[in-house]
Write a protein that holds these residues in place. Structure first.
Motif, PDB file in Angstrom:
ATOM      1  N   ASP A   3      -5.692  -7.916 -30.800  1.00 48.10           N
ATOM      2  CA  ASP A   3      -5.316  -6.398 -30.278  1.00 48.10           C
ATOM      3  C   ASP A   3      -7.802  -6.388 -29.804  1.00 48.10           C
ATOM      4  N   GLN A   4      -8.607  -7.455 -30.717  1.00 45.24           N
ATOM      5  CA  GLN A   4      -9.809  -7.502 -30.517  1.00 45.24           C
ATOM      6  C   GLN A   4     -10.281  -7.739 -28.956  1.00 45.24           C
ATOM      7  N   THR A   5      -8.818  -8.783 -28.547  1.00 46.47           N
ATOM      8  CA  THR A   5      -9.581  -9.106 -26.575  1.00 46.47           C
ATOM      9  C   THR A   5      -8.940  -8.064 -26.223  1.00 46.47           C
ATOM     10  N   VAL A   6      -7.940  -6.846 -26.143  1.00 42.49           N
ATOM     11  CA  VAL A   6      -7.664  -5.656 -25.576  1.00 42.49           C
ATOM     12  C   VAL A   6      -8.285  -4.275 -25.597  1.00 42.49           C
ATOM     13  N   THR A   7      -8.952  -4.820 -26.835  1.00 41.98           N
ATOM     14  CA  THR A   7      -9.941  -3.438 -26.633  1.00 41.98           C
ATOM     15  C   THR A   7     -11.182  -3.821 -26.100  1.00 41.98           C
ATOM     16  N   SER A   8     -11.572  -5.507 -26.669  1.00 36.14           N
ATOM     17  CA  SER A   8     -12.820  -5.584 -25.688  1.00 36.14           C
ATOM     18  C   SER A   8     -13.079  -5.275 -23.931  1.00 36.14           C
ATOM     19  N   LYS A   9     -11.148  -6.183 -24.064  1.00 37.79           N
ATOM     20  CA  LYS A   9     -11.586  -6.096 -22.287  1.00 37.79           C
ATOM     21  C   LYS A   9     -11.660  -4.335 -22.066  1.00 37.79           C
ATOM     22  N   ARG A  10     -10.473  -4.034 -22.928  1.00 40.79           N
ATOM     23  CA  ARG A  10     -10.560  -2.098 -22.859  1.00 40.79           C
ATOM     24  C   ARG A  10     -11.792  -1.039 -22.025  1.00 40.79           C
ATOM     25  N   GLU A  11     -13.010  -1.956 -22.943  1.00 45.57           N
ATOM     26  CA  GLU A  11     -13.929  -1.164 -23.402  1.00 45.57           C
ATOM     27  C   GLU A  11     -14.177  -1.621 -22.058  1.00 45.57           C
ATOM     28  N   ARG A  12     -14.424  -3.547 -21.713  1.00 47.56           N
ATOM     29  CA  ARG A  12     -15.719  -3.308 -20.607  1.00 47.56           C
ATOM     30  C   ARG A  12     -15.382  -2.725 -19.141  1.00 47.56           C
ATOM     31  N   VAL A  13     -13.734  -2.529 -19.205  1.00 49.53           N
ATOM     32  CA  VAL A  13     -13.178  -2.293 -17.265  1.00 49.53           C
ATOM     33  C   VAL A  13     -12.673  -0.393 -16.934  1.00 49.53           C
ATOM     34  N   LEU A  14     -12.949   0.014 -18.538  1.00 52.74           N
ATOM     35  CA  LEU A  14     -12.703   1.579 -18.433  1.00 52.74           C
ATOM     36  C   LEU A  14     -14.016   2.048 -18.141  1.00 52.74           C
ATOM     37  N   GLY A  15     -13.969   3.522 -17.978  1.00 54.67           N
ATOM     38  CA  GLY A  15     -16.033   3.905 -17.893  1.00 54.67           C
ATOM     39  C   GLY A  15     -16.116   4.105 -19.348  1.00 54.67           C
ATOM     40  N   GLY A  16     -17.637   4.081 -19.467  1.00 51.73           N
ATOM     41  CA  GLY A  16     -17.960   4.319 -20.371  1.00 51.73           C
ATOM     42  C   GLY A  16     -17.478   5.972 -21.443  1.00 51.73           C
ATOM     43  N   THR A  17     -16.903   6.803 -20.634  1.00 50.34           N
ATOM     44  CA  THR A  17     -16.312   8.024 -20.898  1.00 50.34           C
ATOM     45  C   THR A  17     -15.459   8.189 -22.034  1.00 50.34           C
ATOM     46  N   TYR A  18     -14.250   7.068 -22.194  1.00 56.55           N
ATOM     47  CA  TYR A  18     -12.864   6.592 -22.541  1.00 56.55           C
ATOM     48  C   TYR A  18     -13.443   6.572 -24.057  1.00 56.55           C
ATOM     49  N   ARG A  19     -12.409   7.047 -25.190  1.00 56.77           N
ATOM     50  CA  ARG A  19     -13.395   7.037 -26.383  1.00 56.77           C
ATOM     51  C   ARG A  19     -11.700   6.953 -27.033  1.00 56.77           C
ATOM     52  N   THR A  20     -11.302   6.477 -28.580  1.00 58.33           N
ATOM     53  CA  THR A  20     -10.129   5.935 -29.017  1.00 58.33           C
ATOM     54  C   THR A  20     -10.709   6.814 -30.039  1.00 58.33           C
ATOM     55  N   PHE A  21      -9.478   6.966 -30.706  1.00 61.50           N
ATOM     56  CA  PHE A  21      -8.924   7.595 -32.600  1.00 61.50           C
ATOM     57  C   PHE A  21      -9.330   6.301 -32.969  1.00 61.50           C
ATOM     58  N   TYR A  22      -8.987   6.609 -34.151  1.00 64.56           N
ATOM     59  CA  TYR A  22      -9.835   5.345 -35.540  1.00 64.56           C
ATOM     60  C   TYR A  22     -10.243   3.912 -35.525  1.00 64.56           C
ATOM     61  N   SER A  23     -10.778   3.984 -36.673  1.00 64.83           N
ATOM     62  CA  SER A  23     -12.263   2.721 -36.999  1.00 64.83           C
ATOM     63  C   SER A  23     -10.447   1.865 -35.932  1.00 64.83           C
ATOM     64  N   SER A  24      -9.452   1.424 -36.369  1.00 64.56           N
ATOM     65  CA  SER A  24      -9.198  -0.239 -35.686  1.00 64.56           C
ATOM     66  C   SER A  24      -8.168   0.666 -34.630  1.00 64.56           C
ATOM     67  N   PRO A  25      -8.150   0.584 -32.805  1.00 62.09           N
ATOM     68  CA  PRO A  25      -7.717   1.184 -32.436  1.00 62.09           C
ATOM     69  C   PRO A  25      -6.337   0.812 -32.274  1.00 62.09           C
ATOM     70  N   LEU A  26      -5.375   1.759 -31.811  1.00 58.79           N
ATOM     71  CA  LEU A  26      -3.946   1.979 -31.678  1.00 58.79           C
ATOM     72  C   LEU A  26      -3.070   1.489 -30.658  1.00 58.79           C
ATOM     73  N   ILE A  27      -3.386   0.292 -30.752  1.00 61.00           N
ATOM     74  CA  ILE A  27      -2.058  -0.003 -28.876  1.00 61.00           C
ATOM     75  C   ILE A  27      -0.673  -0.435 -29.317  1.00 61.00           C
ATOM     76  N   VAL A  28      -0.485   0.636 -28.576  1.00 59.38           N
ATOM     77  CA  VAL A  28       1.010   0.799 -28.133  1.00 59.38           C
ATOM     78  C   VAL A  28       1.521  -0.172 -27.043  1.00 59.38           C
ATOM     79  N   GLU A  29       2.668  -0.009 -27.779  1.00 62.71           N
ATOM     80  CA  GLU A  29       4.137  -0.656 -27.621  1.00 62.71           C
ATOM     81  C   GLU A  29       5.143  -0.081 -26.775  1.00 62.71           C
ATOM     82  N   SER A  30       5.443   1.237 -27.659  1.00 63.98           N
ATOM     83  CA  SER A  30       6.435   1.570 -27.637  1.00 63.98           C
ATOM     84  C   SER A  30       6.209   3.448 -27.972  1.00 63.98           C
ATOM     85  N   ALA A  31       7.373   3.940 -27.931  1.00 60.38           N
ATOM     86  CA  ALA A  31       6.732   5.514 -28.594  1.00 60.38           C
ATOM     87  C   ALA A  31       8.664   5.925 -28.324  1.00 60.38           C
ATOM     88  N   ALA A  32       9.174   6.728 -29.208  1.00 55.51           N
ATOM     89  CA  ALA A  32       9.919   7.525 -29.047  1.00 55.51           C
ATOM     90  C   ALA A  32       9.882   8.280 -30.057  1.00 55.51           C
TER      91      ALA A  32
END
Length: 436
Positions: A3-32
């Motif tokens: 999870d930490q790797t995904v979050t770190s990659k996101r922070e590097r590749v996406l612009g600085g205006t992107y923010r996440t909810f919660y102290s430990s971001p939710l990494i989505v696999e699916s939703a229904a």
């Protein structure tokens, strides 16, 4: 990949205006439905996201979109019967003179266009908003969104303080505040032209249903247009088709967004035909992806549910049930809180003024409690957020298909989180600080 790797990659590749909810971001696999499953298989009750008003991954939406992708998806310089049919159905849910519609792709774009229409119709650029309003992210609507840009609002914008929520003269007091704001705009050389209000007043802490007839009449007496921002309050959310119906007003312009396409990018502005005609005769407005067949196909599914009465019925019944359940949990606690409910838009306000509570019930403490409850509920695998001018209000607005069982799950999780917060506070002489 952790999870930490995904979050770190996101922070590097996406612009600085992107923010996440919660102290430990939710990494989505699916939703229904009302459930989001993360990459570790944990299931979360989505009690926050009002975009998928019919729930996540709705088969009917997927099928409708698939059919249109296989048929045609051209822009609106060509005529598509399906889009005309949808526009007629949508307009039919509104009172006169809201008889015409222009499509856009987001609530921000819709509000941006509404401001242009109002300025053109009135010849005035002054805009009045509530003091913690949010109306979008384009340059024009960011300038009227103090909750987004703080003191960076435009010189043509004046904010007003909302009266006390439960005051019996709320409408008259709001109208008086509006007159004062209009006078300030005139003094700055920006005559008042538009009052734009989120019909649920979401960013200011969520308002309960009440008449704003005096306020709407005052807007027109002052030469302005009343714009109802229904991006968050529309499509049955407040227990009526449109939130402004709960306020006993008929706006001059209405903007739609978020739930309109159940997750696909589509929004709209509705108003009198002559307003659009006059504007279109002098200014061009064309949006390549707005009102095309694919997002309109998704919007048709949502509109069908609205027309059936299923969404408004669920908002009324589910909202009343949730309020009762939350009040029951709060009554067990020593921590003060008020529940405000507008259909299935529910706010739990931890700032309870006028009580015998000590100074610990300051706005700062109330904001800390709300923020902490968001995290505690996340630990309970229940997703909510906070709102209000000082962040003192829990914001609960689940998809309108949430079941009674899920509402009970939400309330029980709220109760457990509140218990833990109470225990934590009792172990400290001052609750505000780290360690939440």
């Amino acid at each position: 990949m952790t999870d930490q790797t995904v979050t770190s990659k996101r922070e590097r590749v996406l612009g600085g205006t992107y923010r996440t909810f919660y102290s430990s971001p939710l990494i989505v696999e699916s939703a229904a439905g009302c459930t989001i499953t993360d990459v570790n298989g944990n299931r979360y009750l989505d009690a926050y996201n009002n975009v998928p008003v019919l729930g996540h991954s709705v088969p009917e939406v997927r099928q409708a979109v698939d059919v249109q992708l296989g048929r045609a998806n051209v822009h609106t310089r060509y005529v598509d019967t399906a889009i005309v049919d949808y526009a007629q159905r949508l307009v039919a849910t509104f009172p006169e003179p809201l008889e015409s519609v222009v499509f856009a792709c987001s609530g921000s774009e819709a509000n941006d266009l509404a401001l242009r229409l109002a300025a053109h119709a009135t010849g005035r650029d002054g805009v009045i908003v509530t003091n913690h309003a949010y109306h979008g992210t384009t340059s024009a609507v960011a300038a009227i969104s103090p909750s987004l840009v703080g003191p960076g609002i435009g010189v043509h914008v004046e904010t007003l303080e909302l009266p006390a929520w439960g005051h019996p003269e709320f409408d008259k007091m709001l109208a008086a505040a509006l007159r004062d704001a209009a006078e300030k705009l005139d003094d700055r050389g920006h005559p008042f032209g538009a009052f734009i209000l989120d019909s649920a007043v979401t960013s200011d802490g969520i308002i309960e249903s009440r008449s704003l007839e005096v306020t709407a009449r005052t807007v027109r007496e002052l030469g302005g247009l009343y714009i109802a921002d229904e991006v968050q309050s529309g499509f049955g959310r407040t227990g009526t088709n449109w939130g402004f119906e709960q306020l006993s007003v008929v706006p001059d312009l209405v903007t739609l967004g978020k739930p309109m396409g159940n997750g696909l990018p589509v929004s709209a502005v509705l108003g009198p035909h002559q307003v659009f005609e006059a504007f279109g005769a002098q200014q061009r407005y064309f949006n390549t992806f707005a009102g095309t067949a694919v997002p309109i196909a998704a919007a048709e599914v949502v509109l069908t549910e609205l027309e059936s009465g299923a969404l408004t019925t669920r908002a009324n019944d589910g909202g009343a049930m949730l309020r009762k359940l939350l009040v029951k949990e709060i009554d067990r606690s020593t921590l003060p809180a008020l529940v405000r409910q507008n259909g299935l838009m529910v706010g739990v306000d931890f700032e309870v003024l006028g009580t015998a509570e000590t100074a610990a019930d300051s706005t700062q403490t109330a904001a800390w409690r709300a923020k902490t409850m968001v995290e505690r509920l996340y630990e309970e695998r229940i997703l909510v957020s906070s709102t209000g001018s000082s962040g003192t209000v829990l914001k609960i607005r689940p998809p309108l298909v949430i079941t009674d069982e899920q509402l009970r799950e939400l309330a029980l999780g709220f109760g457990r989180a509140l218990d833990r917060l109470e225990v934590f506070e009792s172990s400290r002489t001052r609750p505000i600080g780290d360690g939440a």
